[in-house]
Design a protein around this motif. Structure first.
Motif, PDB file in Angstrom:
ATOM      1  N   THR A  66       0.830  -1.204   0.000  1.00  0.00           N
ATOM      2  CA  THR A  66       0.000   0.000   0.000  1.00  0.00           C
ATOM      3  C   THR A  66       0.864   1.252   0.000  1.00  0.00           C
ATOM      4  O   THR A  66       0.563   2.227  -0.706  1.00  0.00           O
ATOM      5  CB  THR A  66      -0.940  -0.018   1.218  1.00  0.00           C
ATOM      6  N   ALA A  67       1.955   1.223   0.764  1.00  0.00           N
ATOM      7  CA  ALA A  67       2.855   2.382   0.805  1.00  0.00           C
ATOM      8  C   ALA A  67       3.464   2.646  -0.574  1.00  0.00           C
ATOM      9  O   ALA A  67       3.581   3.806  -1.000  1.00  0.00           O
ATOM     10  CB  ALA A  67       3.947   2.166   1.841  1.00  0.00           C
ATOM     11  N   VAL A  68       3.863   1.596  -1.278  1.00  0.00           N
ATOM     12  CA  VAL A  68       4.420   1.778  -2.617  1.00  0.00           C
ATOM     13  C   VAL A  68       3.360   2.348  -3.563  1.00  0.00           C
ATOM     14  O   VAL A  68       3.659   3.217  -4.394  1.00  0.00           O
ATOM     15  CB  VAL A  68       5.000   0.453  -3.147  1.00  0.00           C
ATOM     16  N   LEU A  69       2.124   1.899  -3.435  1.00  0.00           N
ATOM     17  CA  LEU A  69       1.060   2.465  -4.266  1.00  0.00           C
ATOM     18  C   LEU A  69       0.889   3.958  -4.007  1.00  0.00           C
ATOM     19  O   LEU A  69       0.652   4.739  -4.940  1.00  0.00           O
ATOM     20  CB  LEU A  69      -0.260   1.733  -3.996  1.00  0.00           C
ATOM     21  N   VAL A  70       0.986   4.365  -2.746  1.00  0.00           N
ATOM     22  CA  VAL A  70       0.895   5.790  -2.419  1.00  0.00           C
ATOM     23  C   VAL A  70       2.029   6.560  -3.086  1.00  0.00           C
ATOM     24  O   VAL A  70       1.818   7.623  -3.686  1.00  0.00           O
ATOM     25  CB  VAL A  70       0.921   5.996  -0.898  1.00  0.00           C
ATOM     26  N   MET A  71       3.249   6.026  -3.003  1.00  0.00           N
ATOM     27  CA  MET A  71       4.389   6.729  -3.577  1.00  0.00           C
ATOM     28  C   MET A  71       4.315   6.760  -5.102  1.00  0.00           C
ATOM     29  O   MET A  71       4.740   7.745  -5.734  1.00  0.00           O
ATOM     30  CB  MET A  71       5.696   6.082  -3.111  1.00  0.00           C
ATOM     31  N   GLN A  72       3.776   5.713  -5.724  1.00  0.00           N
ATOM     32  CA  GLN A  72       3.543   5.749  -7.173  1.00  0.00           C
ATOM     33  C   GLN A  72       2.625   6.912  -7.540  1.00  0.00           C
ATOM     34  O   GLN A  72       2.890   7.663  -8.491  1.00  0.00           O
ATOM     35  CB  GLN A  72       2.886   4.447  -7.633  1.00  0.00           C
ATOM     36  N   ALA A  73       1.537   7.026  -6.767  1.00  0.00           N
ATOM     37  CA  ALA A  73       0.576   8.098  -7.051  1.00  0.00           C
ATOM     38  C   ALA A  73       1.212   9.469  -6.857  1.00  0.00           C
ATOM     39  O   ALA A  73       0.935  10.410  -7.621  1.00  0.00           O
ATOM     40  CB  ALA A  73      -0.659   7.934  -6.161  1.00  0.00           C
ATOM     41  N   ARG A  74       2.074   9.589  -5.864  1.00  0.00           N
ATOM     42  CA  ARG A  74       2.786  10.852  -5.660  1.00  0.00           C
ATOM     43  C   ARG A  74       3.676  11.152  -6.859  1.00  0.00           C
ATOM     44  O   ARG A  74       3.674  12.273  -7.396  1.00  0.00           O
ATOM     45  CB  ARG A  74       3.605  10.783  -4.379  1.00  0.00           C
ATOM     46  N   ASP A  75       4.446  10.149  -7.282  1.00  0.00           N
ATOM     47  CA  ASP A  75       5.350  10.368  -8.414  1.00  0.00           C
ATOM     48  C   ASP A  75       4.594  10.687  -9.706  1.00  0.00           C
ATOM     49  O   ASP A  75       5.133  11.364 -10.589  1.00  0.00           O
ATOM     50  CB  ASP A  75       6.233   9.139  -8.617  1.00  0.00           C
ATOM     51  N   ASP A  76       3.371  10.199  -9.811  1.00  0.00           N
ATOM     52  CA  ASP A  76       2.564  10.472 -10.996  1.00  0.00           C
ATOM     53  C   ASP A  76       1.792  11.789 -10.890  1.00  0.00           C
ATOM     54  O   ASP A  76       0.985  12.110 -11.779  1.00  0.00           O
ATOM     55  CB  ASP A  76       1.572   9.324 -11.236  1.00  0.00           C
ATOM     56  N   GLY A  77       2.020  12.526  -9.812  1.00  0.00           N
ATOM     57  CA  GLY A  77       1.391  13.827  -9.666  1.00  0.00           C
ATOM     58  C   GLY A  77      -0.060  13.786  -9.221  1.00  0.00           C
ATOM     59  O   GLY A  77      -0.770  14.806  -9.323  1.00  0.00           O
ATOM     60  N   LEU A  78      -0.505  12.646  -8.710  1.00  0.00           N
ATOM     61  CA  LEU A  78      -1.902  12.513  -8.302  1.00  0.00           C
ATOM     62  C   LEU A  78      -2.150  12.978  -6.870  1.00  0.00           C
ATOM     63  O   LEU A  78      -3.301  13.172  -6.481  1.00  0.00           O
ATOM     64  CB  LEU A  78      -2.359  11.058  -8.456  1.00  0.00           C
ATOM     65  N   LEU A  79      -1.098  13.101  -6.093  1.00  0.00           N
ATOM     66  CA  LEU A  79      -1.240  13.536  -4.709  1.00  0.00           C
ATOM     67  C   LEU A  79       0.090  14.084  -4.218  1.00  0.00           C
ATOM     68  O   LEU A  79       1.129  13.916  -4.859  1.00  0.00           O
ATOM     69  CB  LEU A  79      -1.730  12.390  -3.813  1.00  0.00           C
ATOM     70  N   ASP A  80       0.027  14.740  -3.075  1.00  0.00           N
ATOM     71  CA  ASP A  80       1.216  15.248  -2.394  1.00  0.00           C
ATOM     72  C   ASP A  80       1.227  14.658  -0.994  1.00  0.00           C
ATOM     73  O   ASP A  80       0.175  14.577  -0.337  1.00  0.00           O
ATOM     74  CB  ASP A  80       1.165  16.781  -2.332  1.00  0.00           C
ATOM     75  N   LEU A  81       2.390  14.231  -0.536  1.00  0.00           N
ATOM     76  CA  LEU A  81       2.463  13.564   0.777  1.00  0.00           C
ATOM     77  C   LEU A  81       2.048  14.474   1.916  1.00  0.00           C
ATOM     78  O   LEU A  81       1.618  13.993   2.973  1.00  0.00           O
ATOM     79  CB  LEU A  81       3.875  13.031   1.030  1.00  0.00           C
ATOM     80  N   ASP A  82       2.168  15.766   1.744  1.00  0.00           N
ATOM     81  CA  ASP A  82       1.813  16.689   2.821  1.00  0.00           C
ATOM     82  C   ASP A  82       0.394  17.234   2.690  1.00  0.00           C
ATOM     83  O   ASP A  82      -0.006  18.123   3.449  1.00  0.00           O
ATOM     84  CB  ASP A  82       2.839  17.823   2.884  1.00  0.00           C
ATOM     85  N   GLN A  83      -0.366  16.672   1.758  1.00  0.00           N
ATOM     86  CA  GLN A  83      -1.787  17.001   1.693  1.00  0.00           C
ATOM     87  C   GLN A  83      -2.550  16.271   2.790  1.00  0.00           C
ATOM     88  O   GLN A  83      -2.198  15.147   3.161  1.00  0.00           O
ATOM     89  CB  GLN A  83      -2.369  16.588   0.341  1.00  0.00           C
ATOM     90  N   PRO A  84      -3.641  16.858   3.281  1.00  0.00           N
ATOM     91  CA  PRO A  84      -4.517  16.118   4.188  1.00  0.00           C
ATOM     92  C   PRO A  84      -5.312  15.076   3.407  1.00  0.00           C
ATOM     93  O   PRO A  84      -5.560  15.237   2.209  1.00  0.00           O
ATOM     94  CB  PRO A  84      -5.427  17.202   4.756  1.00  0.00           C
ATOM     95  N   VAL A  85      -5.730  14.020   4.088  1.00  0.00           N
ATOM     96  CA  VAL A  85      -6.493  12.980   3.396  1.00  0.00           C
ATOM     97  C   VAL A  85      -7.793  13.538   2.846  1.00  0.00           C
ATOM     98  O   VAL A  85      -8.323  13.041   1.846  1.00  0.00           O
ATOM     99  CB  VAL A  85      -6.762  11.772   4.307  1.00  0.00           C
ATOM    100  N   SER A  86      -8.310  14.591   3.462  1.00  0.00           N
ATOM    101  CA  SER A  86      -9.574  15.175   2.998  1.00  0.00           C
ATOM    102  C   SER A  86      -9.450  15.775   1.603  1.00  0.00           C
ATOM    103  O   SER A  86     -10.467  16.044   0.950  1.00  0.00           O
ATOM    104  CB  SER A  86     -10.052  16.250   3.977  1.00  0.00           C
ATOM    105  N   ALA A  87      -8.220  15.971   1.110  1.00  0.00           N
ATOM    106  CA  ALA A  87      -8.048  16.472  -0.255  1.00  0.00           C
ATOM    107  C   ALA A  87      -8.469  15.437  -1.287  1.00  0.00           C
ATOM    108  O   ALA A  87      -8.720  15.784  -2.449  1.00  0.00           O
ATOM    109  CB  ALA A  87      -6.591  16.881  -0.486  1.00  0.00           C
ATOM    110  N   HIS A  88      -8.540  14.167  -0.879  1.00  0.00           N
ATOM    111  CA  HIS A  88      -8.850  13.096  -1.822  1.00  0.00           C
ATOM    112  C   HIS A  88      -9.987  12.185  -1.381  1.00  0.00           C
ATOM    113  O   HIS A  88     -10.533  11.450  -2.203  1.00  0.00           O
ATOM    114  CB  HIS A  88      -7.593  12.254  -2.069  1.00  0.00           C
ATOM    115  N   LEU A  89     -10.315  12.193  -0.094  1.00  0.00           N
ATOM    116  CA  LEU A  89     -11.399  11.365   0.428  1.00  0.00           C
ATOM    117  C   LEU A  89     -12.391  12.241   1.178  1.00  0.00           C
ATOM    118  O   LEU A  89     -11.976  13.131   1.943  1.00  0.00           O
ATOM    119  CB  LEU A  89     -10.861  10.294   1.378  1.00  0.00           C
ATOM    120  N   ASP A  90     -13.669  11.961   1.008  1.00  0.00           N
ATOM    121  CA  ASP A  90     -14.706  12.663   1.761  1.00  0.00           C
ATOM    122  C   ASP A  90     -14.848  11.953   3.103  1.00  0.00           C
ATOM    123  O   ASP A  90     -15.573  10.962   3.226  1.00  0.00           O
ATOM    124  CB  ASP A  90     -16.017  12.640   0.981  1.00  0.00           C
ATOM    125  N   VAL A  91     -14.108  12.428   4.109  1.00  0.00           N
ATOM    126  CA  VAL A  91     -14.093  11.788   5.418  1.00  0.00           C
ATOM    127  C   VAL A  91     -14.863  12.630   6.424  1.00  0.00           C
ATOM    128  O   VAL A  91     -14.821  13.869   6.367  1.00  0.00           O
ATOM    129  CB  VAL A  91     -12.642  11.567   5.915  1.00  0.00           C
TER     130      VAL A  91
END
Length: 459
Positions: A66-91
């Protein structure tokens, strides 16, 4: 039987007997040998006796995927590690927790989803897990300290699924398992599944543990696998440049980022650390084992790769999978086998061979320099400018520099002062006479900060 194999087998047999583990499967992967796999015990599955293809629950080793999947998404510009989870999930709560904090278990999330999931063995699906964040606690303030959380990694798994437009299982298979050839690693229970047991503490009786489908908690601990697949995965975590040279799964520099320790797991012992989804176990002499342990009812797993040290053949990974949920020997054996490998069967020593000289523009740099009263040595090896403190231990990696657009400005890409600039000042004839590294002045003679020399006596 020749070589170190009998010692490996003896270590595995000793662990299985001492730990009273019904089934044990171990594997070693290295760059310069065929994989070694060994099993001892019984599978508890009459249709599939214990062997190299037997599958075990790997528990929290799943988190590394799961961690590698997160880093893949970061490298692909889909997310930033310092974003809150609410930027991508309706929590409904805790949306301020950042992706980086969840990866390093420093967001303060409670350990498990809301409810007594390990009492009822009923786990929420993805939708309910997210909805019930409103009932889950932040048991510690954000960034206060390490606190392990299955809930946190499960949330990240569903976040990745959302940004990729699929389920976590689909994204995992497409983006990691298939490219790396981990064909015997599955989300679903396979026919070759070994039975997991509770071994009685006061007799030799065993009881099968109930099967548990983790549903929405799956990104934290769901997977089944073989020792051979997991040893290859461990080798990837230690040396992705060897296992995945084209970076199809993840760039080597990104895996290196994941291995950087962000927190210790114990403030007094400092015996283990956590990076971005990876456990880091220091072994002394600049050696570290990187990977993860795993536990599920009836199963324990240890999956680690070895970084650094004499005799390391590269892409060295080990997996130990056992069908007892209480045998700590499972998690100890993985580290013992990694040590035995370099002790008993070290890599061949590569002969030194002459290489082209340094480019003319950098030859006047080579040799000894002084800064802050300390002597440094600048050298050209492996096609790059390098530097180290003159008295540094031989095993300490040097600082390595890369030229920028201006050849007289170089960036430190690894080692001491990583990220900082090295600026060159030349005499009229082009000789480098002074340098500034991270703004500190470097000169050929030892100087005080005011430019005077102690050898000249007091002013």
């Amino acid at each position: 039987m020749n070589g170190p194999t009998p010692r490996y087998e003896r270590a595995a047999r000793r662990a299985q007997a001492a730990g009273r583990i019904p089934a044990l499967s171990v594997a070693l992967h290295r760059a310069d040998r065929e994989p070694w796999v060994f099993t001892v015990g019984g599978s508890g599955n009459p249709a599939h006796p214990l062997g190299p293809d037997s599958r075990f629950r790997i528990g929290s080793v799943t988190k590394t995927f799961t961690a590698v999947l997160v880093m893949q998404a970061r490298d692909d510009g889909l997310l930033d590690l310092d974003q809150p989870v609410s930027a991508h999930l309706d929590v409904p709560a805790h949306g301020d927790a950042t992706i980086r904090r969840l990866l390093s278990h420093t967001a303060g999330f409670q350990r498990e989803p809301y409810g007594d999931v390990w009492d009822t063995l009923i786990t929420p699906d993805a939708g309910r897990l997210i909805a019930e964040l409103a009932r889950a606690e932040r048991v510690l303030p954000n960034a206060r300290r390490f606190h392990y959380s299955n809930l946190g990694l499960a949330v990240l798994g569903h976040l990745v699924a959302r940004v990729r437009g699929g389920t976590w299982a689909e994204v995992l298979t497409e983006r990691i398992l298939t490219p790396l050839g981990l064909t015997r690693t599955t989300v679903e229970t396979p026919p070759e599944a070994v039975v997991g047991y509770l071994v009685d503490a006061y007799s030799d009786a065993v009881r099968p543990e109930p099967p548990v489908d983790l549903a929405g908690v799956g990104p934290a601990a769901q997977l089944w696998s073989t020792a051979a697949d997991m040893a290859r995965w461990a080798a990837f975590l230690a040396a992705p440049e060897s296992i995945d040279p084209d970076g199809r799964v993840l760039a080597a520099a990104t895996v290196d980022e994941m291995r950087w320790p962000l927190t210790t797991t114990d403030e007094a012992l400092w015996a283990a650390g956590f990076g971005l989804g990876l456990i880091l176990v220091p072994e002394g002499k600049r050696v570290v084992h990187v990977g993860h342990d795993g536990a599920m009812p009836g199963f324990l797993a240890g999956v680690y790769g070895r970084r650094g040290g004499d005799g390391n053949p590269g892409a060295l990974g080990c997996a130990v999978l056992g069908s007892s949920g209480t045998a700590g020997e499972t998690n100890e054996l993985v580290h013992e086998l990694l040590r035995l490998t370099v002790d008993l069967d070290p890599a061949e020593i590569t002969p030194w061979r002459p290489a082209p000289p340094a480019p003319a523009a950098y030859r006047s740099i080579l040799g000894r320099w002084w800064s802050e009263g300390t002597e440094f040595v600048f050298a050209w090896h492996d096609g790059r400018l390098q530097a180290r403190v003159a008295e540094a231990p031989a095993g300490r990696p040097p600082a390595v520099f890369e030229p920028q657009d201006d050849p007289d400005v170089l960036r430190t890409v690894s080692g001491r002062e990583a990220g900082e600039l090295l600026r060159l000042t030349r005499d009229d004839d082009g000789t480098v006479s002074r340098m500034h590294w991270a703004t500190y002045r470097f000169t050929r003679m030892q100087e005080a900060f005011d430019g005077g020399r102690a050898s000249d006596g007091p002013v």
